[in-house]
Design an enzyme around this catalytic site. Structure first.
Site, PDB file in Angstrom:
ATOM      1  N   HIS A 100      13.194 -12.293  -6.956  1.00 27.60           N
ATOM      2  CA  HIS A 100      14.186 -11.349  -7.433  1.00 27.60           C
ATOM      3  C   HIS A 100      15.478 -11.369  -6.598  1.00 27.60           C
ATOM      4  O   HIS A 100      16.309 -10.456  -6.705  1.00 27.60           O
ATOM      5  CB  HIS A 100      13.608  -9.926  -7.442  1.00 27.60           C
ATOM      6  CG  HIS A 100      13.185  -9.459  -6.055  1.00 27.60           C
ATOM      7  ND1 HIS A 100      13.601  -8.265  -5.538  1.00 27.60           N
ATOM      8  CD2 HIS A 100      12.409 -10.026  -5.092  1.00 27.60           C
ATOM      9  CE1 HIS A 100      13.079  -8.093  -4.325  1.00 27.60           C
ATOM     10  NE2 HIS A 100      12.355  -9.157  -4.038  1.00 27.60           N
ATOM     11  N   TYR A 152       4.124  -3.373 -10.389  1.00 23.52           N
ATOM     12  CA  TYR A 152       4.973  -4.210  -9.535  1.00 23.52           C
ATOM     13  C   TYR A 152       6.150  -4.767 -10.333  1.00 23.52           C
ATOM     14  O   TYR A 152       7.306  -4.693  -9.892  1.00 23.52           O
ATOM     15  CB  TYR A 152       4.112  -5.340  -8.972  1.00 23.52           C
ATOM     16  CG  TYR A 152       4.810  -6.299  -8.047  1.00 23.52           C
ATOM     17  CD1 TYR A 152       4.755  -6.127  -6.664  1.00 23.52           C
ATOM     18  CD2 TYR A 152       5.496  -7.399  -8.536  1.00 23.52           C
ATOM     19  CE1 TYR A 152       5.380  -7.019  -5.812  1.00 23.52           C
ATOM     20  CE2 TYR A 152       6.119  -8.293  -7.698  1.00 23.52           C
ATOM     21  CZ  TYR A 152       6.057  -8.107  -6.331  1.00 23.52           C
ATOM     22  OH  TYR A 152       6.683  -9.000  -5.490  1.00 23.52           O
ATOM     23  N   HIS A 189       2.449 -11.233  -2.344  1.00 21.72           N
ATOM     24  CA  HIS A 189       1.901  -9.886  -2.238  1.00 21.72           C
ATOM     25  C   HIS A 189       0.660  -9.793  -3.126  1.00 21.72           C
ATOM     26  O   HIS A 189       0.659 -10.280  -4.259  1.00 21.72           O
ATOM     27  CB  HIS A 189       2.905  -8.828  -2.714  1.00 21.72           C
ATOM     28  CG  HIS A 189       4.134  -8.709  -1.873  1.00 21.72           C
ATOM     29  ND1 HIS A 189       4.114  -8.271  -0.576  1.00 21.72           N
ATOM     30  CD2 HIS A 189       5.440  -8.962  -2.155  1.00 21.72           C
ATOM     31  CE1 HIS A 189       5.348  -8.255  -0.093  1.00 21.72           C
ATOM     32  NE2 HIS A 189       6.166  -8.681  -1.033  1.00 21.72           N
ATOM     33  N   HIS A 245      10.789  -0.004   0.195  1.00 24.46           N
ATOM     34  CA  HIS A 245      12.196   0.308  -0.134  1.00 24.46           C
ATOM     35  C   HIS A 245      12.339   1.177  -1.388  1.00 24.46           C
ATOM     36  O   HIS A 245      13.026   0.838  -2.338  1.00 24.46           O
ATOM     37  CB  HIS A 245      13.084  -0.940  -0.194  1.00 24.46           C
ATOM     38  CG  HIS A 245      12.588  -2.104  -1.003  1.00 24.46           C
ATOM     39  ND1 HIS A 245      12.292  -2.030  -2.340  1.00 24.46           N
ATOM     40  CD2 HIS A 245      12.373  -3.386  -0.644  1.00 24.46           C
ATOM     41  CE1 HIS A 245      11.915  -3.208  -2.768  1.00 24.46           C
ATOM     42  NE2 HIS A 245      11.947  -4.050  -1.786  1.00 24.46           N
ATOM     43  N   HIS A 263      11.646 -17.299   0.361  1.00 23.14           N
ATOM     44  CA  HIS A 263      12.473 -16.109   0.087  1.00 23.14           C
ATOM     45  C   HIS A 263      12.903 -15.508   1.414  1.00 23.14           C
ATOM     46  O   HIS A 263      12.099 -15.378   2.344  1.00 23.14           O
ATOM     47  CB  HIS A 263      11.633 -15.130  -0.733  1.00 23.14           C
ATOM     48  CG  HIS A 263      12.294 -13.846  -1.091  1.00 23.14           C
ATOM     49  ND1 HIS A 263      13.656 -13.684  -1.185  1.00 23.14           N
ATOM     50  CD2 HIS A 263      11.763 -12.621  -1.378  1.00 23.14           C
ATOM     51  CE1 HIS A 263      13.930 -12.436  -1.522  1.00 23.14           C
ATOM     52  NE2 HIS A 263      12.802 -11.775  -1.636  1.00 23.14           N
TER      53      HIS A 263
END
Length: 403
Positions: A151, A196, A229, A27, A81
């Site tokens: 986040h 990141y 990740h 994104h 999430h």
């Protein structure tokens, strides 16, 4: 390593995620090293799956799970999430594990039901959890920690008490594709984690500090951090938590970052002279051409730079399109405690520096000094002015580092 093999990361705990070797954009965040979507299977008297993977990789994840257990026997599916790189395979799992309880935060449940309302969500057996809630799998106990705005509003984490493993979802991750799974097996992992953070978590630094305080209040021991990740932190999990604290506090080094784009080299000449002035003043300088360097790494450089110079040529009475795009990207990530200097060049009509000034004013960013713009190309007096400006920016960086 057989890419279809699960990996035991601790006794009875398996990585069953996938590596996305071809991921190059997440994104808008450039990912030249690829990425991964990590899911974890815990086998005890009860079986728990922590997170899933992007929908297009669901078959690969299920093949790994099937090498360990029949996925229909999964008792708990934990969704830390809602974002689709983690929840995308939920419909596939819940269609198979029809008796499983789906565990999520309060906002996690509402988000999943909104996103998957036409994919079976009404039939899922939800259990909503908050910080401190626990489930027993047998010998192992899972405790849940809300991580609001790390986040997304729904974000939470899962802590395995007996093994002291924190399944941290999007916190402490990196976007990197590798056949290795642990921090002591790969190089540059802390830099990957910094990139990141700069591109994913930087806007939420205040929440990161509150989260770290919450971890300290809970008093939990952490011997391993398994993010959603990238690689797993087993060598130095405390080190990445400490790094998050530094990044969230906005700690900087004595450095000036020069960012620019150019059409006929005039703006580039200004950038190079400013950089030379910084260097002569004894301060580190980094230079980033916006079409020759990825913006994600540039954001990492911004994170520990107290002073940033941004240059643009004028095109159609406006700033250059790459500079406009980068300013939109940068201001969206809200780097704090910086001072900026703006410069540029123009031909028959100016506009670039005025446009940049408006962007900075709208974002409430502080300018270090008056902007500089040069018509056509810089001459000797312009280049000298740039070198002098570089020296002044270096002094500002020194002062901000000391304060």
């Amino acid at each position: 390593m057989d890419e279809l093999q699960p990996l035991e990361i601790a006794k009875g705990i398996y990585w069953v995620g996938v590596v996305d070797w071809n991921l190059r954009d997440f994104h808008g965040y450039e990912t030249p090293k690829g990425g991964s979507y990590n899911a974890y299977l815990i086998i005890d008297e009860k079986i728990a799956l922590i997170d899933t993977v992007k929908a297009s990789f669901s078959d690969e994840m299920l093949r790994r799970i099937r090498q360990l257990v029949d996925p229909a026997k999964i008792d708990y599916v934990i969704s830390n999430h809602v974002e689709m790189d983690h929840s995308g395979s939920l419909p596939a799992i819940m269609d198979i594990a029809t008796n499983a309880t789906l565990i999520a935060s309060p906002k996690g449940k509402s988000g999943l039901c909104e996103h998957y309302k036409e994919m079976g969500c009404d039939d899922w057996n939800f259990r909503v959890v908050k910080t401190g809630d626990e489930i027993k799998l047998g010998k192992k106990t899972l405790m849940f920690i809300e991580a609001t705005m790390l986040h997304w509003p729904d974000s939470m984490q899962t802590y395995l008490k007996e093994d002291r493993i924190l399944f941290s979802n999007d916190a402490f991750g990196q976007h990197v594709a590798t056949s290795k799974r642990f921090d002591d097996e790969v190089d540059d992992v802390m830099e990957d984690a910094a990139v990141y953070y700069a591109n994913i978590l930087l806007p939420f630094s205040a929440q990161v500090l509150k989260y770290i305080d919450k971890l300290n209040e809970l008093g939990i021991g952490i011997e391993m951090i398994a993010p959603a990740h990238g690689i797993i932190w087993r060598k130095d999990p405390a080190g990445i938590i400490e790094a998050y604290g530094r990044w969230a506090r906005g700690e900087v080094s004595e450095k000036v970052l020069v960012i620019y784009d150019t059409m006929w080299s005039s703006t580039e000449k200004l950038a190079m002279e400013i950089a030379e002035g910084v260097r002569e003043a004894g301060v580190e300088v980094r230079i980033r051409h916006l079409r020759k360097n990825d913006w994600s790494m540039t954001m990492k450089e911004i994170m520990d730079s107290p002073v940033i110079a941004i240059g643009s040529p004028t095109m159609n009475n406006k700033m250059f399109y790459t500079v406009a795009g980068f300013l939109t990207y940068m201001t969206g990530l809200h780097p704090k405690n910086k001072k900026y200097f703006l410069f540029g060049s123009y031909g028959w009509g100016g506009g670039a520096t005025k446009g940049m000034e408006k962007e900075m004013e709208a974002a409430r960013y502080e300018l270090a000094m008056e902007s500089l713009q040069v018509k056509f190309r810089p001459f000797k007096e312009d280049l000298k002015a740039c070198r002098d400006i570089g020296g002044r920016l270096a002094e500002i960086a020194k002062e901000m580092t000391r304060s």
